[in-house]
Design an enzyme around this catalytic site. Structure first.
Site, short mmCIF file in Angstrom:
data_model
loop_
_atom_site.label_atom_id
_atom_site.label_comp_id
_atom_site.label_asym_id
_atom_site.label_seq_id
_atom_site.Cartn_x
_atom_site.Cartn_y
_atom_site.Cartn_z
N GLU A 1 -9.56 -1.84 4.54
CA GLU A 1 -10.24 -1.56 6.09
C GLU A 1 -11.63 -2.54 6.19
O GLU A 1 -11.95 -2.98 5.33
CB GLU A 1 -10.46 0.00 5.92
CG GLU A 1 -9.47 0.97 5.90
CD GLU A 1 -8.69 1.00 7.27
OE1 GLU A 1 -8.80 0.14 8.22
OE2 GLU A 1 -8.06 2.09 7.60
N HIS B 1 -7.52 -4.41 9.86
CA HIS B 1 -6.96 -4.29 8.38
C HIS B 1 -5.60 -5.10 8.12
O HIS B 1 -4.80 -5.30 8.75
CB HIS B 1 -7.27 -2.82 8.01
CG HIS B 1 -5.84 -1.99 8.49
ND1 HIS B 1 -6.02 -0.80 9.20
CD2 HIS B 1 -4.36 -2.32 8.58
CE1 HIS B 1 -4.77 -0.27 9.44
NE2 HIS B 1 -3.82 -1.15 9.12
N ASN C 1 -7.80 -2.66 13.91
CA ASN C 1 -9.31 -2.92 13.71
C ASN C 1 -9.15 -4.22 12.67
O ASN C 1 -10.22 -4.33 11.98
CB ASN C 1 -9.84 -1.69 12.89
CG ASN C 1 -9.13 -1.42 11.51
OD1 ASN C 1 -8.00 -1.72 11.22
ND2 ASN C 1 -9.48 -0.32 10.93
N ASP D 1 0.97 -1.28 -0.06
CA ASP D 1 -0.17 -0.13 -0.06
C ASP D 1 0.85 1.18 0.23
O ASP D 1 1.95 1.39 0.16
CB ASP D 1 -0.92 -0.09 1.16
CG ASP D 1 -0.32 -0.39 2.58
OD1 ASP D 1 0.93 -0.33 2.40
OD2 ASP D 1 -0.91 -0.80 3.53
C1 GLP Z 1 -0.55 0.47 8.68
C2 GLP Z 1 -0.14 -0.46 7.27
C3 GLP Z 1 -0.43 -1.96 7.41
C4 GLP Z 1 0.24 -2.43 8.81
C5 GLP Z 1 -0.43 -1.50 9.85
C6 GLP Z 1 -0.01 -2.11 11.32
O1 GLP Z 1 -1.72 0.82 8.55
N1 GLP Z 1 -0.94 0.05 6.18
O2 GLP Z 1 0.29 -2.69 6.37
O3 GLP Z 1 0.04 -3.70 8.95
O4 GLP Z 1 -0.70 -0.49 9.80
O5 GLP Z 1 1.04 -1.15 11.64
P1 GLP Z 1 2.20 -1.24 12.85
O6 GLP Z 1 3.03 -2.55 12.31
O7 GLP Z 1 2.77 -0.31 12.92
O8 GLP Z 1 1.28 -1.81 14.04
#
Ligand code: GLP
Length: 250
Positions: free
Chosen positions: A143, A138, A136, A67
């Protein structure tokens, strides 16, 4: 599904790095699906160390990232393109032309989503997909919603995601409100998936992802359908989950 229950963040990172390194060794021209966020950072660091010791060669590896924020250029320090270069790509011998990420500056969303689908298709799909999980549920920026969206799409970020990611920005107001994300089909078509999670804040989402109903309201729950899913998580993230006989807990 195989669940690797690791002690803490460092152990989780070591196990994930092992699995990624194994893929790179077994298939030197593999396509890696890569994730951003704080979860995979430690694994990327360990892979860099192994590259520096001449244990790994990324010269034929291709990558597709999950992404990118809309409106941020690859030169913006908050973009995922910048994150990948500074935390991984610039320190290994992957060729820049073999790394792919949605173009956050493309305003024509149909054009950009089509382009990214063609990129993934031309690579022949993903061998190993790394995933983190949002609080959440995702994955990438898929989402919670009413339906699983199969292809690359543009998404309005959930308020909780904007809040969670605000820690990387000077203020909440600077967090982009939309993003491009790979869709559920490309993720599920990956030959193998490594889902990483660390910390108590992920325990509920991880429980619902692995043990709850398969529903677009918790996008990561769709991973239950994948035949080659490894969950690499620490004890805190797994604290709501009891292993069952169908899980292979090493
Ligand atoms: C972001 C990314 C995801 C990631 C998630 C968790 O929104 N788009 O790909 O897995 O957050 O992030 P973190 O690893 O910092 O908890």
């Amino acid at each position: 599904m195989r669940i690797y229950q690791m002690k803490n963040y460092d152990e989780m990172s070591r196990k994930a790095a092992d699995l990624i390194a194994a893929q790179v060794i077994v298939k030197p021209d593999a396509v890696l699906g890569l994730a951003t966020g704080s979860t995979p950072l430690g694994a990327y660091r360990l892979l860099i160390e192994r590259y520096q010791k001449n244990e790994l060669d990324f010269s034929e590896i291709c990558s597709v990232n999950l992404d990118e924020y809309m409106g941020l250029s690859a030169a913006n320090a908050q973009s995922y393109a910048y994150f990948m270069r500074s935390n991984f790509f610039d320190s290994i011998n992957i060729l820049p032309e073999n790394t792919h990420i949605p173009n956050g500056l493309e305003e024509d969303t149909v054009l950009e989503c089509d382009r990214y689908e063609r990129v993934i298709g031309a690579l022949g799909g993903i061998d190993l997909q790394i995933l983190g999980i949002g609080g959440n549920g995702h994955i990438g920026f898929n989402e919670p919603g009413d339906a699983f969206i199969p292809e690359t799409h543009c998404v309005e970020l959930a308020a909780s995601t904007i809040q969670a990611n605000a820690r990387f920005f000077a203020s909440r107001g600077e967090v982009p409100t939309a993003a491009y994300t790979m869709g559920i089909r490309s993720i599920l078509q990956a030959k193998s998936i490594v889902l990483m999670a660390s910390g108590k804040a992920k325990a509920k989402a991880l429980y619902r992802a692995l043990r709850g109903p398969i529903t677009p309201a918790l996008p990561a729950s769709v991973l239950q359908l994948h035949g080659n899913l490894s969950v690499v998580a620490d004890e805190e993230a797994l604290s709501d989950i009891k292993a069952t006989s169908t899980d292979k807990l090493p």
